[in-house]
Design a protein around this motif. Structure first.
Motif, PDB file in Angstrom:
ATOM      1  N   ALA A   1       0.868  -1.182   0.000  1.00 32.51           N
ATOM      2  CA  ALA A   1       0.000   0.000   0.000  1.00 32.51           C
ATOM      3  C   ALA A   1       0.902   1.228   0.000  1.00 32.51           C
ATOM      4  O   ALA A   1       2.071   1.157   0.386  1.00 32.51           O
ATOM      5  CB  ALA A   1      -0.901   0.018   1.235  1.00 32.51           C
ATOM      6  N   THR A   2       0.352   2.352  -0.418  1.00 33.08           N
ATOM      7  CA  THR A   2       1.093   3.608  -0.401  1.00 33.08           C
ATOM      8  C   THR A   2       0.294   4.645   0.369  1.00 33.08           C
ATOM      9  O   THR A   2      -0.913   4.784   0.157  1.00 33.08           O
ATOM     10  CB  THR A   2       1.352   4.119  -1.834  1.00 33.08           C
ATOM     11  OG1 THR A   2       2.032   3.103  -2.567  1.00 33.08           O
ATOM     12  CG2 THR A   2       2.201   5.384  -1.828  1.00 33.08           C
ATOM     13  N   VAL A   3       0.979   5.361   1.280  1.00 31.08           N
ATOM     14  CA  VAL A   3       0.359   6.441   2.047  1.00 31.08           C
ATOM     15  C   VAL A   3       1.199   7.702   1.867  1.00 31.08           C
ATOM     16  O   VAL A   3       2.360   7.635   1.478  1.00 31.08           O
ATOM     17  CB  VAL A   3       0.228   6.084   3.548  1.00 31.08           C
ATOM     18  CG1 VAL A   3      -0.703   4.889   3.744  1.00 31.08           C
ATOM     19  CG2 VAL A   3       1.588   5.807   4.181  1.00 31.08           C
ATOM     20  N   ARG A   4       0.591   8.853   2.134  1.00 34.84           N
ATOM     21  CA  ARG A   4       1.289  10.137   2.008  1.00 34.84           C
ATOM     22  C   ARG A   4       1.376  10.784   3.376  1.00 34.84           C
ATOM     23  O   ARG A   4       0.392  10.839   4.111  1.00 34.84           O
ATOM     24  CB  ARG A   4       0.527  11.047   1.046  1.00 34.84           C
ATOM     25  CG  ARG A   4       1.257  12.352   0.736  1.00 34.84           C
ATOM     26  CD  ARG A   4       0.484  13.281  -0.216  1.00 34.84           C
ATOM     27  NE  ARG A   4      -0.404  12.642  -1.147  1.00 34.84           N
ATOM     28  CZ  ARG A   4      -0.091  12.273  -2.404  1.00 34.84           C
ATOM     29  NH1 ARG A   4       1.138  12.464  -2.852  1.00 34.84           N
ATOM     30  NH2 ARG A   4      -0.987  11.729  -3.186  1.00 34.84           N
ATOM     31  N   ASP A   5       2.576  11.300   3.717  1.00 36.04           N
ATOM     32  CA  ASP A   5       2.745  11.991   4.997  1.00 36.04           C
ATOM     33  C   ASP A   5       2.345  13.462   4.850  1.00 36.04           C
ATOM     34  O   ASP A   5       2.065  13.923   3.736  1.00 36.04           O
ATOM     35  CB  ASP A   5       4.162  11.786   5.560  1.00 36.04           C
ATOM     36  CG  ASP A   5       5.268  12.562   4.859  1.00 36.04           C
ATOM     37  OD1 ASP A   5       4.986  13.531   4.119  1.00 36.04           O
ATOM     38  OD2 ASP A   5       6.439  12.202   5.077  1.00 36.04           O
ATOM     39  N   PRO A   6       2.295  14.215   5.940  1.00 36.43           N
ATOM     40  CA  PRO A   6       1.844  15.621   5.883  1.00 36.43           C
ATOM     41  C   PRO A   6       2.695  16.516   4.984  1.00 36.43           C
ATOM     42  O   PRO A   6       2.228  17.558   4.529  1.00 36.43           O
ATOM     43  CB  PRO A   6       1.927  16.084   7.341  1.00 36.43           C
ATOM     44  CG  PRO A   6       1.826  14.845   8.147  1.00 36.43           C
ATOM     45  CD  PRO A   6       2.488  13.776   7.327  1.00 36.43           C
ATOM     46  N   ASP A   7       3.941  16.105   4.693  1.00 33.10           N
ATOM     47  CA  ASP A   7       4.806  16.911   3.831  1.00 33.10           C
ATOM     48  C   ASP A   7       4.773  16.457   2.375  1.00 33.10           C
ATOM     49  O   ASP A   7       5.539  16.950   1.552  1.00 33.10           O
ATOM     50  CB  ASP A   7       6.248  16.882   4.353  1.00 33.10           C
ATOM     51  CG  ASP A   7       6.353  17.581   5.694  1.00 33.10           C
ATOM     52  OD1 ASP A   7       5.918  18.745   5.788  1.00 33.10           O
ATOM     53  OD2 ASP A   7       6.845  16.955   6.649  1.00 33.10           O
TER      54      ASP A   7
ATOM     55  N   LEU B   1       5.726  10.058  -0.147  1.00 26.55           N
ATOM     56  CA  LEU B   1       5.024   8.785  -0.255  1.00 26.55           C
ATOM     57  C   LEU B   1       5.793   7.707   0.494  1.00 26.55           C
ATOM     58  O   LEU B   1       7.019   7.652   0.431  1.00 26.55           O
ATOM     59  CB  LEU B   1       4.867   8.383  -1.721  1.00 26.55           C
ATOM     60  CG  LEU B   1       4.022   9.323  -2.572  1.00 26.55           C
ATOM     61  CD1 LEU B   1       4.002   8.844  -4.015  1.00 26.55           C
ATOM     62  CD2 LEU B   1       2.615   9.468  -2.016  1.00 26.55           C
ATOM     63  N   TRP B   2       5.057   6.871   1.214  1.00 30.92           N
ATOM     64  CA  TRP B   2       5.624   5.756   1.968  1.00 30.92           C
ATOM     65  C   TRP B   2       4.927   4.481   1.525  1.00 30.92           C
ATOM     66  O   TRP B   2       3.702   4.455   1.390  1.00 30.92           O
ATOM     67  CB  TRP B   2       5.390   5.938   3.465  1.00 30.92           C
ATOM     68  CG  TRP B   2       6.110   7.108   4.046  1.00 30.92           C
ATOM     69  CD1 TRP B   2       5.730   8.423   3.994  1.00 30.92           C
ATOM     70  CD2 TRP B   2       7.335   7.079   4.762  1.00 30.92           C
ATOM     71  NE1 TRP B   2       6.645   9.208   4.642  1.00 30.92           N
ATOM     72  CE2 TRP B   2       7.646   8.405   5.126  1.00 30.92           C
ATOM     73  CE3 TRP B   2       8.199   6.058   5.141  1.00 30.92           C
ATOM     74  CZ2 TRP B   2       8.779   8.730   5.834  1.00 30.92           C
ATOM     75  CZ3 TRP B   2       9.324   6.388   5.855  1.00 30.92           C
ATOM     76  CH2 TRP B   2       9.614   7.712   6.191  1.00 30.92           C
ATOM     77  N   ASN B   3       5.704   3.413   1.335  1.00 28.60           N
ATOM     78  CA  ASN B   3       5.112   2.106   1.057  1.00 28.60           C
ATOM     79  C   ASN B   3       4.984   1.334   2.349  1.00 28.60           C
ATOM     80  O   ASN B   3       5.868   1.380   3.208  1.00 28.60           O
ATOM     81  CB  ASN B   3       5.967   1.306   0.072  1.00 28.60           C
ATOM     82  CG  ASN B   3       5.757   1.758  -1.351  1.00 28.60           C
ATOM     83  OD1 ASN B   3       4.720   2.305  -1.690  1.00 28.60           O
ATOM     84  ND2 ASN B   3       6.739   1.525  -2.185  1.00 28.60           N
TER      85      ASN B   3
END
Length: 121
Positions: A96-102, A105-107
């Motif tokens: 899955a991929t998520v986005r941090d506040p800045d 992208l993180w897997n």
């Protein structure tokens, strides 16, 4: 359920052979190599390094992959933007991929229930 630390470091390179030698000289052992200039290295019990060669005209980012024990039990929470939900990969995991506040992208990587843990990349 939350993440469990760093699962792997995904590294793109312009020269697979030189990159492997570099990491081997730092104490990493090659666990497997593909037929398309990529593979996985490990040093002890730490995160794996997955190195993949890309064309010379592409940038060579480094990406941390966070470990999730069970994709079905994972709940991102309202402070995490899910860019893409968990999907099966061709290399035996769920990603899955998520986005941090800045905006980074993180897997997130979890084992597939039909794959043994040793087959993960």
């Amino acid at each position: 359920m939350t993440t469990e630390g760093i699962e792997a470091v995904f590294i793109e390179t312009h020269n697979w052979g030189k990159s492997v030698k570099f990491f081997q000289n730092l104490g990493y052992e090659l666990e497997f190599e593909t037929d398309h200039n990529s593979g996985q290295l490990r040093n002890g019990d730490g995160p794996t390094l997955f190195v993949a060669e890309v064309p010379a005209d592409r940038e060579t980012p480094l990406q941390l992959v966070l470990k999730v024990a069970d994709a079905d039990a994972f709940r991102a929470g309202d402070a995490v933007e899910v860019v893409s939900p968990f999907e099966d990969t061709h290399f035996g995991t769920r990603l899955a991929t998520v986005r941090d506040p800045d905006g980074r992208l993180w897997n997130l990587q979890a084992p597939r229930k039909d794959q043994p843990e040793a087959g993960r990349a």
